[in-house]
Design a protein around this motif. Sequence first.
Motif, mmCIF file in Angstrom:
data_model
loop_
_atom_site.group_PDB
_atom_site.id
_atom_site.type_symbol
_atom_site.label_atom_id
_atom_site.label_comp_id
_atom_site.label_asym_id
_atom_site.label_seq_id
_atom_site.Cartn_x
_atom_site.Cartn_y
_atom_site.Cartn_z
ATOM 1 N N LEU A 1 176.552 -69.051 17.835
ATOM 2 C CA LEU A 1 176.834 -67.153 17.685
ATOM 3 C C LEU A 1 176.666 -67.494 16.197
ATOM 4 O O LEU A 1 176.043 -66.469 15.323
ATOM 5 C CB LEU A 1 177.893 -66.588 18.318
ATOM 6 N N VAL A 2 177.789 -67.621 15.845
ATOM 7 C CA VAL A 2 177.917 -67.539 14.318
ATOM 8 C C VAL A 2 176.524 -67.964 13.689
ATOM 9 O O VAL A 2 176.539 -67.408 12.563
ATOM 10 C CB VAL A 2 179.223 -68.569 14.318
ATOM 11 N N GLU A 3 176.065 -69.210 14.235
ATOM 12 C CA GLU A 3 175.160 -69.615 13.395
ATOM 13 C C GLU A 3 173.469 -68.911 13.438
ATOM 14 O O GLU A 3 172.597 -68.371 12.440
ATOM 15 C CB GLU A 3 174.038 -70.962 13.760
ATOM 16 N N ALA A 4 173.011 -67.731 14.402
ATOM 17 C CA ALA A 4 172.748 -66.965 14.625
ATOM 18 C C ALA A 4 172.780 -65.680 14.355
ATOM 19 O O ALA A 4 171.791 -65.002 13.005
ATOM 20 C CB ALA A 4 172.662 -66.213 16.146
ATOM 21 N N ALA A 5 174.074 -65.017 13.637
ATOM 22 C CA ALA A 5 174.822 -64.335 13.072
ATOM 23 C C ALA A 5 173.913 -64.633 11.557
ATOM 24 O O ALA A 5 173.964 -63.297 10.991
ATOM 25 C CB ALA A 5 175.848 -64.121 13.054
ATOM 26 N N VAL B 1 183.152 -61.796 10.770
ATOM 27 C CA VAL B 1 184.225 -61.813 11.506
ATOM 28 C C VAL B 1 184.303 -60.835 12.781
ATOM 29 O O VAL B 1 184.607 -61.237 13.556
ATOM 30 C CB VAL B 1 185.276 -61.843 10.611
ATOM 31 N N TRP B 2 183.865 -59.797 12.121
ATOM 32 C CA TRP B 2 184.316 -58.786 13.711
ATOM 33 C C TRP B 2 183.336 -58.722 14.422
ATOM 34 O O TRP B 2 183.756 -58.633 15.406
ATOM 35 C CB TRP B 2 184.059 -57.035 12.623
ATOM 36 N N ARG B 3 182.384 -58.421 13.899
ATOM 37 C CA ARG B 3 181.133 -58.625 14.963
ATOM 38 C C ARG B 3 181.072 -59.607 16.644
ATOM 39 O O ARG B 3 180.607 -59.575 17.393
ATOM 40 C CB ARG B 3 180.093 -58.167 14.626
ATOM 41 N N VAL B 4 181.255 -61.074 15.745
ATOM 42 C CA VAL B 4 181.331 -62.299 16.117
ATOM 43 C C VAL B 4 182.639 -63.235 16.416
ATOM 44 O O VAL B 4 182.865 -63.314 17.868
ATOM 45 C CB VAL B 4 180.203 -63.357 15.110
ATOM 46 N N TYR B 5 183.282 -63.377 14.938
ATOM 47 C CA TYR B 5 185.254 -64.140 15.948
ATOM 48 C C TYR B 5 186.130 -62.921 16.757
ATOM 49 O O TYR B 5 185.983 -63.214 17.318
ATOM 50 C CB TYR B 5 185.432 -64.270 15.028
ATOM 51 N N VAL B 6 186.128 -61.885 16.065
ATOM 52 C CA VAL B 6 187.390 -60.812 17.097
ATOM 53 C C VAL B 6 186.406 -60.496 17.416
ATOM 54 O O VAL B 6 187.417 -60.266 18.905
ATOM 55 C CB VAL B 6 187.252 -59.463 15.830
ATOM 56 N N ARG B 7 185.436 -60.007 18.156
ATOM 57 C CA ARG B 7 184.538 -59.339 19.326
ATOM 58 C C ARG B 7 184.778 -60.388 20.594
ATOM 59 O O ARG B 7 185.247 -59.745 21.554
ATOM 60 C CB ARG B 7 183.362 -58.234 18.951
ATOM 61 N N GLU B 8 184.015 -61.357 20.319
ATOM 62 C CA GLU B 8 184.366 -62.524 20.812
ATOM 63 C C GLU B 8 185.299 -62.907 21.855
ATOM 64 O O GLU B 8 185.264 -63.432 22.630
ATOM 65 C CB GLU B 8 182.894 -63.268 20.617
#
Length: 226
Positions: free
Chosen positions: A128-132, A143-150
């Motif tokens: 997901l991080v790589e896709a972002a 950080v907000w849309r991937v790490y925090v939300r997930e």
Amino acid sequence: MSVVNQLFPNVIQRLPEFFDSFVQTLVMVGVTGALSFVLSMVLAIVVTVTAKGGLLPNAMVFTIIDKTVNLLRSIPFIILAAALVPVTRALVGTAIGTKGAIFPLLIGITPLFTRQIQSAFAQVDAGLVEAAESMGMTVPAIVWRVYVRESVPSIIRVAVITLVSLVELTAIVGIVGGGGLGDFAIRYGYQRYMLDVTYAVIIVLVLLIGFIEFVGRQLVELTEHS
């Protein structure tokens, strides 16, 4: 009511003080928990993005925060609280009572909370991080849309663990005059051998922890199914 009077006579005689001590414990847990959440979230994000292979690798920043967190985690809380007395007094003007307990509690619980949130971030799918990144998203957005939300359900779980640990620390800080139920139990239950006071404090703390865990479970279910 007569049964309660028989089982907890010393508590009933000091009921207003007992209630005040309970409120002090809630204040310490609430204020320290909120401050620690913000600080731990920031530290966990910085450690995550500056780690080797992170979004913004920076060995110096990572090492400073990582080693500081490890150092503070290695010190038993009662020793840390005593060592921080001069600093606490300089910052807030007192080292006793609820006001004097919040700073050592914050220093004592934040390293644990930071590591737990960092662990929650580490469980996020690297894909997901790589896709972002491939979509050109900025670091703050990732950080907000991937790490925090997930990580919301995991963060709630570790927050519950942290709050439970914090309740335990508020009892310990009573040894150095930190106020709250811990202080109440020590002054009356331990120093004056009023065992009913000790039992009453234990019951209230167990119920408080049970309430925290119940609310946590409900929030986890809500976020996992949303």
